[in-house]
Design an enzyme around this catalytic site. Structure first.
Site, mmCIF file in Angstrom:
data_model
loop_
_atom_site.group_PDB
_atom_site.id
_atom_site.type_symbol
_atom_site.label_atom_id
_atom_site.label_comp_id
_atom_site.label_asym_id
_atom_site.label_seq_id
_atom_site.Cartn_x
_atom_site.Cartn_y
_atom_site.Cartn_z
ATOM 1 N N CYS A 111 0.793 -1.228 0.000
ATOM 2 C CA CYS A 111 0.000 0.000 0.000
ATOM 3 C C CYS A 111 0.828 1.282 0.000
ATOM 4 O O CYS A 111 0.277 2.377 0.017
ATOM 5 C CB CYS A 111 -0.966 -0.022 1.169
ATOM 6 S SG CYS A 111 -1.970 -1.508 1.117
ATOM 7 N N HIS A 164 -3.175 7.885 6.061
ATOM 8 C CA HIS A 164 -3.395 6.563 5.466
ATOM 9 C C HIS A 164 -4.797 6.104 5.874
ATOM 10 O O HIS A 164 -5.547 5.614 5.044
ATOM 11 C CB HIS A 164 -2.301 5.600 5.923
ATOM 12 C CG HIS A 164 -2.303 4.315 5.176
ATOM 13 N ND1 HIS A 164 -2.259 4.258 3.795
ATOM 14 C CD2 HIS A 164 -2.344 3.029 5.597
ATOM 15 C CE1 HIS A 164 -2.279 2.983 3.417
ATOM 16 N NE2 HIS A 164 -2.333 2.224 4.480
ATOM 17 N N LYS A 174 -10.401 7.643 2.777
ATOM 18 C CA LYS A 174 -10.680 6.263 2.347
ATOM 19 C C LYS A 174 -12.184 5.988 2.211
ATOM 20 O O LYS A 174 -12.586 5.125 1.441
ATOM 21 C CB LYS A 174 -10.075 5.267 3.346
ATOM 22 C CG LYS A 174 -8.533 5.230 3.377
ATOM 23 C CD LYS A 174 -7.956 4.528 2.177
ATOM 24 C CE LYS A 174 -6.511 4.092 2.346
ATOM 25 N NZ LYS A 174 -5.509 5.165 2.430
ATOM 26 N N HIS A 233 -10.081 1.609 0.108
ATOM 27 C CA HIS A 233 -8.629 1.521 0.186
ATOM 28 C C HIS A 233 -8.131 0.938 -1.144
ATOM 29 O O HIS A 233 -8.309 -0.242 -1.408
ATOM 30 C CB HIS A 233 -8.211 0.647 1.365
ATOM 31 C CG HIS A 233 -6.730 0.639 1.616
ATOM 32 N ND1 HIS A 233 -5.834 1.316 0.805
ATOM 33 C CD2 HIS A 233 -5.991 0.047 2.587
ATOM 34 C CE1 HIS A 233 -4.606 1.129 1.271
ATOM 35 N NE2 HIS A 233 -4.670 0.361 2.347
ATOM 36 N N PHE A 253 1.165 3.585 4.166
ATOM 37 C CA PHE A 253 1.829 2.512 4.911
ATOM 38 C C PHE A 253 1.353 1.166 4.378
ATOM 39 O O PHE A 253 0.163 0.975 4.157
ATOM 40 C CB PHE A 253 1.483 2.599 6.407
ATOM 41 C CG PHE A 253 1.707 3.969 7.002
ATOM 42 C CD1 PHE A 253 2.866 4.692 6.730
ATOM 43 C CD2 PHE A 253 0.756 4.533 7.836
ATOM 44 C CE1 PHE A 253 3.071 5.953 7.279
ATOM 45 C CE2 PHE A 253 0.944 5.791 8.395
ATOM 46 C CZ PHE A 253 2.106 6.505 8.120
ATOM 47 N N PHE A 297 1.879 -3.405 3.878
ATOM 48 C CA PHE A 297 2.335 -4.702 4.378
ATOM 49 C C PHE A 297 3.849 -4.812 4.210
ATOM 50 O O PHE A 297 4.441 -4.186 3.331
ATOM 51 C CB PHE A 297 1.671 -5.837 3.590
ATOM 52 C CG PHE A 297 0.307 -6.213 4.098
ATOM 53 C CD1 PHE A 297 -0.340 -5.466 5.060
ATOM 54 C CD2 PHE A 297 -0.338 -7.341 3.598
ATOM 55 C CE1 PHE A 297 -1.604 -5.823 5.521
ATOM 56 C CE2 PHE A 297 -1.592 -7.701 4.048
ATOM 57 C CZ PHE A 297 -2.232 -6.950 5.008
#
Lengths: 268, 395
Positions: B160, B289, B318, B323, B379, B381
């Site tokens: 992301c 985020h 979002k 997302h 931010f 994974f």
């Protein structure tokens, strides 16, 4: 043209499990008995669950840092692969077709292209930038270029890892590779190390280029493996003296490298 | 560092092109809808771009067909982006313009589809034999082919944070002299991997996502794409915006859970502020985020409170777009630039009871305020973080 140093190299394939073995096989030596891949940086419990692609990457990245005597938490990372973790993709796609609600959460988070650099950061405690890139056939050369520019622009060591694992059956009509191959190059700005393994002068030319001929390594047809496009660079690093190489980075531009190697890691 | 930002555009569930998106934001109208994606029976809401399936790529690009690349094509047609590129390549040659595209999905949806029709041999069948499309470079290869740009072309896939990191790599390419300009972007299409994958992690909400709300219970997944032209300042001395700074870091904590104290996030924020050479108080707006997952919002608010005072307004967008994962970075960079252009800060949609555990107060209603400098967080994974700072150039 710009200068960059290579201070460490890591290699793993089914035919050589480190740089010394690679150099020996390249020089025509016997193919060694390759020991099972067991990257020590990853704790044993996690290692059992880590996919091959991650284990290969962490292993060669660790090898390169050790050779370069650079702390693994000090380096920024650039990982590159054309098809990524095809085994995991194969699992994901089969499961999504058969029983989508049973997808494993671990396999899902391992499916990100930056899995290897993520595991690396966790294993080394590094907060440095981590990148994961691809440029189709030019993934290896673009990763080198990306890493070299990052090292110079930000004045930090950058660890570039390029790998491709053996293809699952589904991919074979267009990517029929039986071998897995992973290599890592630890790049530093010039003068970072008093005795780099190799110094490279690089630049981009607006002219077409073919890939340089692959060296003979273990009698394997490496042209099948897209990460092995960097073998000529590894051979140049392994061979004392100066070598000129040109790799395509697009259909109309190429990366030219003049590799000056001390060649001393061969017997290190 | 300072790089000029030329044309930019975005396409998502919140609107195809800037005007439609701005209308959604000003009208506080979410683009999310109950999940109606073919082949997916999850009870959730999604940010879907209409009629992508019906888009047919021109003949010379047909071999790159996939939902993601059809979305990329739709996005390229918006807001005069292609005209701007044509203008640019009249002044500098096409080989001096690079392409860097961020993605998390690449075209995995096409690979998923191919697996539903494997041959008895186990091979992918003839109609799906599209090697570039099954590679990670599918979107970068597509954008290079579709625009005719001849500079180096690369795809970044760091979950992301992907299409925020494109700005950092592009800035280095330009600073190094590899190219004079870069078309940066991000593309992520809806697919089964991400919907069922996030479901397996119990991160998908069955209702509309509620970033920073006390009752938030997960994310809504969206698709989207966006682009921006980044170039040496001399090429566009009158540019409205500049990229002032970027920060990139790793959490070194967990593959799918953010660092509990936001260590990586704060590291990236500090880097970005240092590069931009602005104090934290000079940041007027932060596009968060803000995924509406329990962990992200709590930790991001905590991280922000380490550096910013109440002077800085912050919000998550979002709940307009969903997302968009690998495309979230560019979508939110564009939303941030639009907020600066219009002096309209989007207040977090669906945040009705702000979570007291999310220590940094986020804006919940749209607010009119001039913005000189703004920041956006992404931010991902693997604990992969990227932060961008933009500035108005006439201030």
């Amino acid at each position: 043209m710009t200068d960059i140093d290579i201070v460490g190299v890591g290699v793993w394939s089914e035919y050589c499990s480190n740089w010394d073995e690679f150099c020996s096989v390249l020089a025509g030596g016997a193919i060694p008995q390759v020991t099972p891949l067991k990257p020590e940086l990853i704790p044993a419990k996690e290692r059992r669950r880590a996919p091959l692609s991650v284990k290969m990457a962490v292993e060669v990245m660790d090898q390169a840092c050790r050779m370069g005597a650079v702390g693994p938490s000090e380096v920024a990372t650039v990982f590159a692969s054309v098809y990524g973790d095809m085994r995991n993709t194969d699992y994901m796609c089969r499961t999504l077709d058969a029983a989508p609600r049973t997808v494993s959460p671990t396999k899902f988070h391992n499916s990100v292209h930056n899995a290897s650099t993520g595991y690396w950061a966790i294993a080394t405690g590094s907060h440095r930038p981590a990148n994961a890139v691809s440029a189709y056939l030019h993934s290896g050369t673009m990763a080198f270029l990306e890493g070299a520019i990052q090292a110079l622009e930000e004045d930090i060591p950058v660890l570039v890892c390029v790998e491709e694992i053996a293809a699952p059956a589904a991919f074979k009509p267009f990517y029929d590779s039986e071998q897995s191959f992973s290599t890592a190059l630890l790049l530093t700005p010039p003068a970072y190390s008093a005795s780099p393994l190799a110094s490279v002068r690089f630049g981009v030319r607006n002219e077409e280029s073919d890939y340089p001929e692959l060296p003979e390594v273990a009698g394997v047809n490496w042209s099948d493996n897209l990460a092995a496009t960097l073998l000529p660079l590894l051979a140049a690093i392994a061979t004392p003296g100066e070598a000129e190489l040109q790799f395509p980075i697009s259909s109309h531009s190429s990366l030219s490298l003049t590799v000056g190697s001390a060649g001393k890691a061969v017997d290190a | 560092m300072r790089l000029a930002i030329g044309s930019y555009t975005a396409t998502s569930a919140a609107g195809v092109g800037l005007a439609a998106m701005q209308k959604s934001i000003a009208g506080r109208s979410s683009g999310l809808r109950p999940n109606d994606l073919d082949g997916c029976d999850l009870d959730t809401w999604i940010g879907r771009v209409d009629a992508l399936e019906a888009i047919s790529l021109p003949r010379h690009l047909a071999h790159l067909s996939s939902r993601d690349n059809q979305l990329a094509w739709l996005g390229l047609q918006q807001d005069g982006l292609l005209d701007s590129l044509a203008q640019l390549t009249k002044r500098i040659s096409a080989d001096r313009v690079g392409v860097i595209i961020g993605t998390s999905t690449s075209s995995i949806g096409r690979t998923e589809e191919a697996y539903t029709k494997l041959l008895p041999s186990g091979f992918i069948s003839e109609e799906y034999r599209q090697p570039e499309v099954h590679s990670l470079h599918s979107p970068g290869a597509f954008v290079s082919a579709a625009t005719g740009l001849e500079g180096p072309s690369m795809t970044i896939s760091t979950a992301c944070s992907s299409s925020a990191k494109v700005f950092a790599s592009a800035a280095r390419w330009i600073s190094h002299g590899l190219v004079d300009a870069v078309l940066v972007g991000g593309i992520d299409g809806l697919c089964m991997s991400i919907l069922y994958g996030f479901n397996s992690l119990e991160l998908v909400s069955s209702s509309l996502c509620r970033p920073f709300d006390r009752r938030r219970d997960g994310i809504n997944i969206g698709e989207g794409c966006g682009y921006a032209i980044l170039m040496r300042e001399e090429l566009q001395p009158d540019s409205e915006f500049a990229l002032l700074g970027y920060g990139e870091s790793s959490d070194a904590y967990h593959m799918s859970h953010p660092h509990p104290e936001g260590k990586g996030a704060v590291t990236a924020i500090d880097q970005a502020l240092e590069r931009a050479q602005v104090p934290a108080d000079a940041i007027d707006y932060v596009n968060l985020h803000g995924t509406a997952s329990q962990a992200n919002d709590r930790i991001e608010a905590y991280a922000l409170a380490q550096r910013f005072s109440e002077h800085t307004l912050a919000s998550s967008t979002k709940a307009w777009t969903g997302h968009a994962l690998g495309a979230a970075g560019i979508l939110e960079a564009v939303i941030t630039l639009q907020a600066m252009r219009h002096g309209l800060i989007p207040g977090t949609l669906n945040c009705e009871e702000q979570d007291p555990d999310a220590a940094f107060g986020v804006l919940t209603e749209n607010s009119h305020k001039p913005i000189s400098n703004a920041m956006t967080n992404s931010f991902g994974f693997g604990g992969n973080n990227a932060v961008l700072i933009f500035g108005r150039t006439n201030d």
